[in-house]
Design a protein around this motif. Structure first.
Motif, PDB file in Angstrom:
ATOM      1  N   GLU A  24       1.143 -10.763   7.032  1.00 27.84           N
ATOM      2  CA  GLU A  24       1.056 -10.197   5.865  1.00 27.84           C
ATOM      3  C   GLU A  24      -0.295  -9.771   5.243  1.00 27.84           C
ATOM      4  O   GLU A  24      -1.011 -10.830   4.965  1.00 27.84           O
ATOM      5  CB  GLU A  24       1.794 -10.548   4.588  1.00 27.84           C
ATOM      6  CG  GLU A  24       3.456 -10.804   5.122  1.00 27.84           C
ATOM      7  CD  GLU A  24       3.893  -9.302   4.332  1.00 27.84           C
ATOM      8  OE1 GLU A  24       3.274  -8.442   3.790  1.00 27.84           O
ATOM      9  OE2 GLU A  24       5.255  -9.246   4.366  1.00 27.84           O
ATOM     10  N   PRO A  25      -0.798  -8.423   5.056  1.00 29.60           N
ATOM     11  CA  PRO A  25      -2.249  -8.248   4.569  1.00 29.60           C
ATOM     12  C   PRO A  25      -2.287  -8.032   2.990  1.00 29.60           C
ATOM     13  O   PRO A  25      -3.480  -8.136   2.707  1.00 29.60           O
ATOM     14  CB  PRO A  25      -2.552  -7.141   5.266  1.00 29.60           C
ATOM     15  CG  PRO A  25      -1.411  -5.950   5.243  1.00 29.60           C
ATOM     16  CD  PRO A  25      -0.163  -7.290   5.587  1.00 29.60           C
ATOM     17  N   GLY A  26      -1.166  -8.283   2.485  1.00 28.04           N
ATOM     18  CA  GLY A  26      -1.240  -8.116   0.886  1.00 28.04           C
ATOM     19  C   GLY A  26      -0.945  -6.883   0.478  1.00 28.04           C
ATOM     20  O   GLY A  26      -1.256  -5.891   0.911  1.00 28.04           O
ATOM     21  N   TYR A  27      -0.584  -6.969  -0.953  1.00 27.87           N
ATOM     22  CA  TYR A  27       0.025  -5.651  -1.698  1.00 27.87           C
ATOM     23  C   TYR A  27      -1.078  -5.584  -2.965  1.00 27.87           C
ATOM     24  O   TYR A  27      -1.615  -6.602  -3.367  1.00 27.87           O
ATOM     25  CB  TYR A  27       1.205  -5.735  -2.173  1.00 27.87           C
ATOM     26  CG  TYR A  27       2.024  -5.964  -1.007  1.00 27.87           C
ATOM     27  CD1 TYR A  27       2.533  -4.417  -0.513  1.00 27.87           C
ATOM     28  CD2 TYR A  27       2.568  -6.746  -0.345  1.00 27.87           C
ATOM     29  CE1 TYR A  27       3.673  -4.383   0.663  1.00 27.87           C
ATOM     30  CE2 TYR A  27       3.462  -6.951   0.645  1.00 27.87           C
ATOM     31  CZ  TYR A  27       3.818  -5.409   1.237  1.00 27.87           C
ATOM     32  OH  TYR A  27       4.811  -5.655   2.292  1.00 27.87           O
ATOM     33  N   GLY A  42      -5.474  -6.372  -4.147  1.00 32.58           N
ATOM     34  CA  GLY A  42      -4.749  -6.174  -2.585  1.00 32.58           C
ATOM     35  C   GLY A  42      -4.483  -7.372  -1.910  1.00 32.58           C
ATOM     36  O   GLY A  42      -3.919  -7.291  -0.635  1.00 32.58           O
ATOM     37  N   GLN A  43      -4.468  -8.610  -2.718  1.00 33.75           N
ATOM     38  CA  GLN A  43      -4.225  -9.787  -1.890  1.00 33.75           C
ATOM     39  C   GLN A  43      -2.840 -10.398  -2.431  1.00 33.75           C
ATOM     40  O   GLN A  43      -2.525 -11.584  -2.019  1.00 33.75           O
ATOM     41  CB  GLN A  43      -5.440 -10.846  -2.341  1.00 33.75           C
ATOM     42  CG  GLN A  43      -6.559 -10.411  -1.746  1.00 33.75           C
ATOM     43  CD  GLN A  43      -7.599 -11.336  -1.953  1.00 33.75           C
ATOM     44  OE1 GLN A  43      -7.714 -12.286  -2.805  1.00 33.75           O
ATOM     45  NE2 GLN A  43      -9.063 -11.034  -1.320  1.00 33.75           N
ATOM     46  N   ILE A  44      -1.974  -9.641  -2.992  1.00 38.05           N
ATOM     47  CA  ILE A  44      -0.549 -10.264  -3.512  1.00 38.05           C
ATOM     48  C   ILE A  44       0.281 -10.531  -2.200  1.00 38.05           C
ATOM     49  O   ILE A  44       0.459  -9.665  -1.636  1.00 38.05           O
ATOM     50  CB  ILE A  44       0.103  -9.210  -4.239  1.00 38.05           C
ATOM     51  CG1 ILE A  44      -0.867  -8.775  -5.791  1.00 38.05           C
ATOM     52  CG2 ILE A  44       1.481  -9.621  -4.769  1.00 38.05           C
ATOM     53  CD1 ILE A  44      -0.251  -7.681  -6.454  1.00 38.05           C
ATOM     54  N   GLY A  45       0.485 -11.658  -2.256  1.00 38.63           N
ATOM     55  CA  GLY A  45       1.514 -11.980  -0.918  1.00 38.63           C
ATOM     56  C   GLY A  45       0.968 -12.257   0.336  1.00 38.63           C
ATOM     57  O   GLY A  45       1.388 -12.212   1.512  1.00 38.63           O
ATOM     58  N   MET A  60      -1.800   4.233   1.410  1.00 36.97           N
ATOM     59  CA  MET A  60      -1.614   3.947  -0.010  1.00 36.97           C
ATOM     60  C   MET A  60      -0.580   3.500  -0.430  1.00 36.97           C
ATOM     61  O   MET A  60      -0.546   2.726  -1.399  1.00 36.97           O
ATOM     62  CB  MET A  60      -2.603   5.090  -0.669  1.00 36.97           C
ATOM     63  CG  MET A  60      -3.891   5.303  -0.546  1.00 36.97           C
ATOM     64  SD  MET A  60      -4.813   6.733  -1.419  1.00 36.97           S
ATOM     65  CE  MET A  60      -5.949   7.275  -0.378  1.00 36.97           C
ATOM     66  N   ARG A  61       0.340   4.256  -0.180  1.00 40.54           N
ATOM     67  CA  ARG A  61       1.782   3.876  -0.677  1.00 40.54           C
ATOM     68  C   ARG A  61       2.482   2.859  -0.118  1.00 40.54           C
ATOM     69  O   ARG A  61       2.878   1.839  -0.780  1.00 40.54           O
ATOM     70  CB  ARG A  61       2.694   5.038  -0.486  1.00 40.54           C
ATOM     71  CG  ARG A  61       4.195   4.984  -0.723  1.00 40.54           C
ATOM     72  CD  ARG A  61       4.286   4.432  -2.256  1.00 40.54           C
ATOM     73  NE  ARG A  61       5.806   4.107  -2.112  1.00 40.54           N
ATOM     74  CZ  ARG A  61       6.167   3.281  -3.229  1.00 40.54           C
ATOM     75  NH1 ARG A  61       5.304   2.565  -4.135  1.00 40.54           N
ATOM     76  NH2 ARG A  61       7.595   2.917  -3.284  1.00 40.54           N
ATOM     77  N   ARG A  62       2.074   2.507   1.053  1.00 39.54           N
ATOM     78  CA  ARG A  62       2.775   1.298   2.072  1.00 39.54           C
ATOM     79  C   ARG A  62       2.150  -0.076   1.301  1.00 39.54           C
ATOM     80  O   ARG A  62       2.695  -0.999   1.200  1.00 39.54           O
ATOM     81  CB  ARG A  62       2.071   1.391   3.263  1.00 39.54           C
ATOM     82  CG  ARG A  62       2.607   0.230   4.261  1.00 39.54           C
ATOM     83  CD  ARG A  62       2.158   0.538   5.637  1.00 39.54           C
ATOM     84  NE  ARG A  62       2.592  -0.695   6.436  1.00 39.54           N
ATOM     85  CZ  ARG A  62       2.142  -1.025   7.855  1.00 39.54           C
ATOM     86  NH1 ARG A  62       1.178   0.045   8.251  1.00 39.54           N
ATOM     87  NH2 ARG A  62       2.810  -1.884   8.526  1.00 39.54           N
ATOM     88  N   TRP A  63       0.768  -0.029   0.729  1.00 37.41           N
ATOM     89  CA  TRP A  63       0.533  -1.290   0.180  1.00 37.41           C
ATOM     90  C   TRP A  63       0.273  -1.432  -1.208  1.00 37.41           C
ATOM     91  O   TRP A  63      -0.339  -2.222  -1.836  1.00 37.41           O
ATOM     92  CB  TRP A  63      -1.103  -1.443   0.831  1.00 37.41           C
ATOM     93  CG  TRP A  63      -1.058  -1.497   2.443  1.00 37.41           C
ATOM     94  CD1 TRP A  63      -1.490  -0.803   3.254  1.00 37.41           C
ATOM     95  CD2 TRP A  63      -0.105  -2.491   3.347  1.00 37.41           C
ATOM     96  NE1 TRP A  63      -1.260  -0.888   4.650  1.00 37.41           N
ATOM     97  CE2 TRP A  63      -0.349  -2.091   4.507  1.00 37.41           C
ATOM     98  CE3 TRP A  63       0.801  -3.491   3.081  1.00 37.41           C
ATOM     99  CZ2 TRP A  63       0.239  -2.610   5.677  1.00 37.41           C
ATOM    100  CZ3 TRP A  63       1.436  -4.001   4.008  1.00 37.41           C
ATOM    101  CH2 TRP A  63       0.947  -3.601   5.226  1.00 37.41           C
ATOM    102  N   GLY A  64       0.896  -0.303  -1.940  1.00 41.52           N
ATOM    103  CA  GLY A  64       0.912  -0.346  -3.277  1.00 41.52           C
ATOM    104  C   GLY A  64      -0.136   0.301  -4.153  1.00 41.52           C
ATOM    105  O   GLY A  64      -0.067   0.330  -5.390  1.00 41.52           O
TER     106      GLY A  64
END
Length: 455
Positions: free
Chosen positions: A185-188, A196-199, A358-362
């Motif tokens: 998981e690279p984050g959201y 960009g580090q959520i989760g 951009m959509r994939r990661w929020g």
């Protein structure tokens, strides 16, 4: 017909064979920005080979400190245009980060990036990587080999930090793609949390390209994604090992673009066509005769005014090879591609891919229908300007008619699954269907709320 369309219609007449002489320029003194990366080469070559001057353009090239400074310079008019991350015009136009309508008539290259890890991380990854008949690591290397390493760091309470060059950079999306393909998981991102580090299992943060090797050496990060020559610099310094190139990640993937404000293009249509002509000629020169000019290009790029790295480091990837582990040099003839495979044509499908990531990661917080993707990319990518410039070059005997995709609707044929690291094909005409096939990432109406994915 809007103003831009009317101007483009006018330039069509100006560029006809009957009037193939130099266009009357609205502005002939221009300043262009760039970052010290190998893929700024079309700008350097257009300048050094006199292609800008052939079009009556007096150009100054100025290196910029980072991608944000560069974008701000174009928006506020200090720069007339610039070597840009492909995600920058798209993000600015949709209002993610800095808001401005930026367009591109010219894609600068394909491929050209890599992902590098520290020597210590490489030593931990190697037992997880199969070898070929010669005992060398078998490529492409999956991030599955990195997953147990990250898990061991987390068990020890150590965050696994990695660098990328900008939130909307190809490098950010490529690093995320590689990690996710290996089950990491690279984050959201969310509207409230733009780290960009959520989760995230691997924590990605911004590091300017020329600072990547020093940051790796200092132990601040354990790996990074960047363009050349900064992966090969890690090898030369003996501090890191590139584990995968973006050519292996996604064969002939799009990279940088040349960006201008929509206002500049509307006010200076002939100047825009002229500069595009010069850049196309530079790209042709860089690839012609099986890369015969690359040694000269390396010498030019090594100068302090351009990339400013040792010629040997630039040549390590610029001349058809790529060095992974020290001494492990392999043939990668298309690692830097500037004109082959229609590299310079601004395909809508390339732009759609950036928007899907951009959509994939929020970064795009809510679902958009396929028509939205098509509308956005057509407001940013301008193949009609590119083809005007190409037509003039063909009429002037400076380019071959067969080298341009005259009949394209702007969308490439779908990328086959075999050309992408995770074995998932990509069709720019169906962005939502593509997103639904990716095992890690937002799908459908999902959103990031707090630290959770909902929907």
């Amino acid at each position: 017909m809007n103003r831009l369309s009317a101007i483009l219609a006018t330039t069509t007449l100006l560029a006809s064979p009957a009037m193939a002489e130099m266009l009357p320029l609205e502005k002939d003194e221009l300043t262009f920005g760039f970052i010290k990366l190998t893929d700024m080469a079309p700008l350097a070559i257009a300048y050094e080979q006199g292609y800008f001057m052939d079009e009556g353009l007096f150009v100054t090239l100025e290196a910029q400190a980072n991608w944000k400074v560069l974008l701000d310079g174009v928006i506020d008019g200090q720069l007339d245009g610039a070597h840009m991350l492909a995600g920058q015009p798209l993000a600015a136009t949709i209002g993610y980060g800095t808001e401005a309508h930026i367009v591109t008539p010219f894609s600068m290259d394909l491929n050209g990036n890599g992902i590098t890890v520290s020597n210590a991380v490489w030593d931990e990854m190697k037992p997880n990587i199969p070898t070929d008949a010669e005992g060398r690591p078998q490529h492409p290397i999956s991030a599955e080999a990195l997953k147990p390493v990250i898990e061991s760091y987390r068990a020890e309470g150590k965050p696994f930090n990695m660098g990328m060059v900008f939130p909307v950079s190809t490098h950010n999306y490529e690093l995320r793609y590689w990690l996710a393909a290996g089950g990491i998981e690279p984050g959201y991102y969310s509207e409230q949390n733009t780290t960009g580090q959520i989760g995230a299992e691997a924590l990605l943060s911004v590091t300017p390209p020329p600072q990547m090797p020093a940051t790796l050496e200092a132990g601040t990060i354990y790996g990074y994604a960047v363009g050349e020559p900064w992966n090969q610099q890690a090898v030369a310094m003996g501090i890191g090992v590139p584990v995968i190139t973006d050519y292996e990640l996604w064969k002939n993937n799009p990279e940088k673009v040349f960006g201008l404000t929509a206002a500049f293009v509307e006010e200076n249509p002939n100047t825009t066509i002229a500069l595009t002509k010069a850049l196309i000629r530079a790209a042709i020169w860089l690839d012609e005769n099986d890369n015969a000019n690359r040694e000269e290009a390396v010498e030019i790029l090594s100068r302090p005014d351009y990339v400013g790295a040792d010629p040997e480091v630039i040549a390590a990837s610029m001349t058809g090879t790529f060095e992974y582990e020290k001494g492990d040099v392999r043939e990668v003839p298309d690692f830097n591609t500037f004109f082959r495979h229609h590299a310079t044509y601004p395909f809508y499908s390339d732009a759609v891919w950036y928007l899907t990531q951009m959509r994939r990661w929020g970064q795009i917080a809510e679902a958009k229908d396929d028509a939205w993707y098509d509308e956005v990319v057509k407001s940013v990518y301008k193949p009609e300007i590119y083809l005007e410039a190409a037509r003039m070059l063909v009429d002037e005997g400076l380019a071959n008619e067969a080298d341009f995709p005259w009949d394209s609707d702007g969308y490439k044929a779908p990328t086959p699954a075999a050309d992408i690291i995770d074995g998932i094909g990509y069709d720019g005409r169906a962005p939502n269907a593509y997103l639904d096939t990716l095992p890690i990432g937002l799908k459908g109406d999902q959103t990031v709320v707090g630290s959770e994915i909902q929907g």
